[in-house]
Design an enzyme around this catalytic site. Structure first.
Site, PDB file in Angstrom:
ATOM      1  N   GLU A 183       0.848  -1.193   0.000  1.00 27.95           N
ATOM      2  CA  GLU A 183       0.000   0.000   0.000  1.00 27.95           C
ATOM      3  C   GLU A 183       0.889   1.250   0.000  1.00 27.95           C
ATOM      4  OE1 GLU A 183      -3.805   1.672   2.598  1.00 27.95           O
ATOM      5  OE2 GLU A 183      -2.266   0.517   3.616  1.00 27.95           O
TER       6      GLU A 183
ATOM      7  N   LYS B  42      -9.686   1.521  -2.532  1.00 28.98           N
ATOM      8  CA  LYS B  42      -9.913   0.987  -1.188  1.00 28.98           C
ATOM      9  C   LYS B  42     -11.302   1.367  -0.684  1.00 28.98           C
ATOM     10  CE  LYS B  42      -7.534   0.959   3.319  1.00 28.98           C
ATOM     11  NZ  LYS B  42      -6.363   1.540   4.029  1.00 28.98           N
TER      12      LYS B  42
ATOM     13  N   CYS C  81      -5.293  -3.394   2.634  1.00 25.62           N
ATOM     14  CA  CYS C  81      -5.041  -3.182   4.060  1.00 25.62           C
ATOM     15  C   CYS C  81      -6.291  -3.339   4.952  1.00 25.62           C
ATOM     16  CB  CYS C  81      -4.390  -1.815   4.263  1.00 25.62           C
ATOM     17  SG  CYS C  81      -3.489  -1.657   5.842  1.00 25.62           S
TER      18      CYS C  81
END
Length: 283
Positions: free
Chosen positions: A43, A116, A157
């Site tokens: 990330e 995300k 994540c």
């Protein structure tokens, strides 16, 4: 069935693009020399800027993105599939940015992108506070992409704490799910391994989680321990707590084998929601 080598790059991103990309490019080439057909970076892999004002100033749109241009060139140079785990991306007409993952094919073309979905808005304790949604606009769509190597599902994540997303990706055909991360040290020590192993076991997928590691600008620290986890839950590779490259062999036949042994993905049954949720939905 496909058998191939996958590599996770574990870097310590600087707050500036140039030195970070120089180090990443070297890692990409070394991973390819080891035989990796798919090379995954963490990330915010092209720089990690801790100050929100500077993040907003530095953000580049996709069509003029230095980091993306570098990944496209590395893909053409090496002939490998590359995952830029995520990079800060400016969105036209939006005040907030995208935390966007890019999958690049061996010809340097963008095969897929993923923004995300779940924002890291947390208070870990001892003054460790994050509000990702102040800077980034949440994504709205889950993404799978069929490649000659495997069907990939893309996540980033904090998404790993929302298992419904992983179940949906697996039920849509994903065999390998990527989880590029820049995990904090306290949450990493407590939750990193168990969450990723759980996502693998629940879905019967390979979980590939390249991670940032070490100390970044202004004292921010990331946990490292890039992981490659098999569909039965065993850890195939762990990057530890220093920068480097970890690799493992992916055999997609193991996905079908794990799902045949425990066919949980096809075992959904309807159920009534708890009364509290029904009351909230009615309000």
């Amino acid at each position: 069935m496909s058998v191939f080598m996958i590599a996770c790059l574990q870097n310590t991103a600087a707050r500036d693009t140039e030195p970070t990309l120089a180090a990443l490019g070297d890692m990409v080439r070394r991973a390819r020399d080891r035989g990796a057909a798919l090379i995954a970076a963490p990330e915010v892999c092209s720089y990690l800027e801790p100050r929100r004002r500077l993040v907003l100033e530095k953000a580049e749109p996709q069509d003029r993105h230095q980091g993306l241009a570098a990944f496209r060139e590395w893909a053409r140079e090496t002939g490998a599939w590359l995952l830029a785990g995520s990079m800060v991306t400016r969105i036209e007409g939006e005040q907030r940015l995208a935390n966007r993952s890019y999958l690049v094919d061996p010809d340097g073309q963008i095969a897929a992108t993923y923004d995300k979905i779940h924002m890291f808005d947390v208070d870990i304790g001892e003054g460790d506070r994050y509000r990702e949604s102040h800077t980034y606009r949440p994504g709205e769509s889950a993404v799978t992409v069929a490649t000659p190597l495997a069907v990939l599902g893309l996540t980033i994540c904090y998404d790993m704490r929302f298992p419904a997303l992983y179940r949906a990706l697996a039920q849509a055909g994903a065999e390998v799910i990527t989880v590029p991360s820049a995990f904090t040290v306290p949450t990493g020590r407590a939750h990193w391994h168990v969450l990723l192993r759980s996502r693998a076991i629940e879905t019967g997928c390979f979980i590939v989680a390249p991670a940032q590691v070490g100390e970044h600008a202004e004292g921010r620290r990331t946990y490292g321990h890039s992981l490659i986890v098999a569909p039965w839950g065993e850890v195939l590779a762990d990057g530890g707590d220093v920068p480097g490259i970890v690799t493992a062999e992916i055999d997609t036949a193991r996905v079908a084998e794990a799902r045949a042994r425990v066919p949980a993905l096809s075992g959904d049954r309807p159920f009534d929601l708890p009364h509290v949720l029904l009351e909230l939905a009615a309000e």
